[in-house]
Scaffold this motif. Structure first.
Motif, PDB file in Angstrom:
ATOM      1  N   ALA A  88       7.988   4.205  -4.915  1.00  0.00           N
ATOM      2  CA  ALA A  88       6.713   4.797  -4.502  1.00  0.00           C
ATOM      3  C   ALA A  88       6.488   6.078  -5.290  1.00  0.00           C
ATOM      4  O   ALA A  88       7.373   6.925  -5.388  1.00  0.00           O
ATOM      5  CB  ALA A  88       6.727   5.092  -3.002  1.00  0.00           C
ATOM      6  N   ASP A 122       4.413   1.650  -4.138  1.00  0.00           N
ATOM      7  CA  ASP A 122       3.161   2.253  -3.691  1.00  0.00           C
ATOM      8  C   ASP A 122       2.827   3.394  -4.641  1.00  0.00           C
ATOM      9  O   ASP A 122       3.722   3.970  -5.284  1.00  0.00           O
ATOM     10  CB  ASP A 122       3.308   2.780  -2.257  1.00  0.00           C
ATOM     11  CG  ASP A 122       2.006   3.346  -1.717  1.00  0.00           C
ATOM     12  OD1 ASP A 122       0.966   2.672  -1.852  1.00  0.00           O
ATOM     13  OD2 ASP A 122       2.025   4.469  -1.174  1.00  0.00           O
ATOM     14  N   LYS A 124       0.244   6.966  -4.774  1.00  0.00           N
ATOM     15  CA  LYS A 124      -0.753   7.880  -4.216  1.00  0.00           C
ATOM     16  C   LYS A 124      -1.006   8.988  -5.226  1.00  0.00           C
ATOM     17  O   LYS A 124      -0.116   9.376  -5.983  1.00  0.00           O
ATOM     18  CB  LYS A 124      -0.258   8.503  -2.899  1.00  0.00           C
ATOM     19  CG  LYS A 124      -0.041   7.511  -1.771  1.00  0.00           C
ATOM     20  CD  LYS A 124      -1.356   6.946  -1.258  1.00  0.00           C
ATOM     21  CE  LYS A 124      -1.183   6.137   0.025  1.00  0.00           C
ATOM     22  NZ  LYS A 124      -0.337   4.944  -0.138  1.00  0.00           N
TER      23      LYS A 124
END
Length: 330
Positions: A88, A122, A124
């Protein structure tokens, strides 16, 4: 910053905030990875770690291969065979695509070298100024072979304390790059996957009681945690500690204790004393363990404490670091 350093402040945060908050949902044993049983007795090791190293690129590696190797090693410290990782990313707005690609390629190469697969992830993005380039979280799953029982509470008086090689190298490599320091030679990070080294030790048939990779807080933090968990004392022989001259010089210049400097490609092993030579032979036969040596002994005295015998015949307490000597080191 001290609460994220792997020392006493980190321990207090876990003991007094996280564990009471989690209650019955918390794990009962706090090792490098959790070992859980699923199905018909299959034991899985499960670990997660976050990487915020600054700078992202340093001699001998980058945040990408560090993230893979760090989680592989946490699984290996339970004796597990690492299989799968997640990845991530938290990216600061404006981070260069070229640099991110370089990090991702390093992760892929490290995963292939370690024999693990990156199976989920992931991404972000946070506002400019809310982060610092690239942060990575990796979680990993591995299988613990039958008969392997490794945990922080298993150390016994009389056991040998072994380290797989030179200590303090990673922390000095990152700090020298960060501060622009030169020591006559380039100090490169020791980041590497250690599960092959662990497998070689287990293949000897020795009862490997405890394994730790001494990352944040270094050898000092790891041995203090083992001493407290097992209720024994640990006595080190200071002259036996494998500290390279470059690390010793850098620590003298910066006022650091090499025992508290992070490592990313070394392990500590606690084994019965009568198995120590056998384990050392196995370690030294592996490319990552050629400089392995015995550095101390578990003792019944001074329970929960680590002391070092000095060259002058005295002794000193090897204390658990309060915070972190070198922040943002992994």
């Amino acid at each position: 910053m001290g609460h994220g350093g792997g020392g006493a402040m980190s321990g207090e945060l876990i003991e007094h905030l996280f564990l009471p908050s989690y209650g019955a949902a918390a794990a009962s044993e706090l090792g490098d990875s959790a070992v859980v049983t699923v199905g018909k007795g299959t034991r899985l090791a499960f670990s997660t770690d976050s990487f915020v190293v600054k700078p992202m690129f340093f001699p001998g590696g980058c945040i990408g291969d560090l993230a893979v190797n760090g989680t592989v090693n946490d699984l290996a410290m339970s004796g597990a065979v690492p299989l799968f990782l997640s990845a991530a990313f938290i990216l600061q707005e404006g981070t260069g695509i070229a640099g991110l690609g370089r990090i991702a390629r390093a992760m892929g190469a490290a995963a292939q070298a370690a024999g693990v697969r990156l199976v989920t992830g992931d991404t972000k993005v946070v506002d400019s100024g809310s982060g610092d380039g690239v942060y990575i979280n990796t979680s990993g799953i591995g299988v613990v072979p039958d008969g392997v029982d490794i945990g922080p509470r298993r150390a016994l008086p009389g056991d040998a304390v072994i380290v797989s090689g030179d200590i303090g190298v990673h922390g000095v490599a990152v700090m020298s790059c960060r501060e622009g320091l030169e020591f006559g030679t380039t100090v490169e990070s020791d980041t590497a996957p250690l599960h092959g080294l662990v497998a070689a030790m287990l293949d000897t048939g020795a009862d490997v009681r405890v394994l730790r990779d001494p990352t944040r807080g270094g050898v000092s933090a790891s041995l203090n945690e083992i001493a407290r968990a097992s209720g024994i004392g640990i006595e080190l022989v200071e002259r036996a500690l494998p500290v390279p001259d470059s690390v010793r010089d850098a620590c003298s210049l910066l006022g650091l204790d090499p025992l508290q400097v992070a490592n990313e490609g070394k392990l500590l092993a606690i084994v019965p004393s009568d198995s120590a030579d056998q384990v050392l032979d196995a370690l030294r036969a592996h490319p990552l363990g050629r400089s392995a040596c015995r550095i101390g002994t578990c003792v019944p005295d001074h329970s929960g404490m680590v002391v070092a015998r000095t060259a002058l015949g005295g002794s000193r307490v090897v204390a658990l670091p309060i915070g972190e000597q070198l922040p943002r080191i992994c």
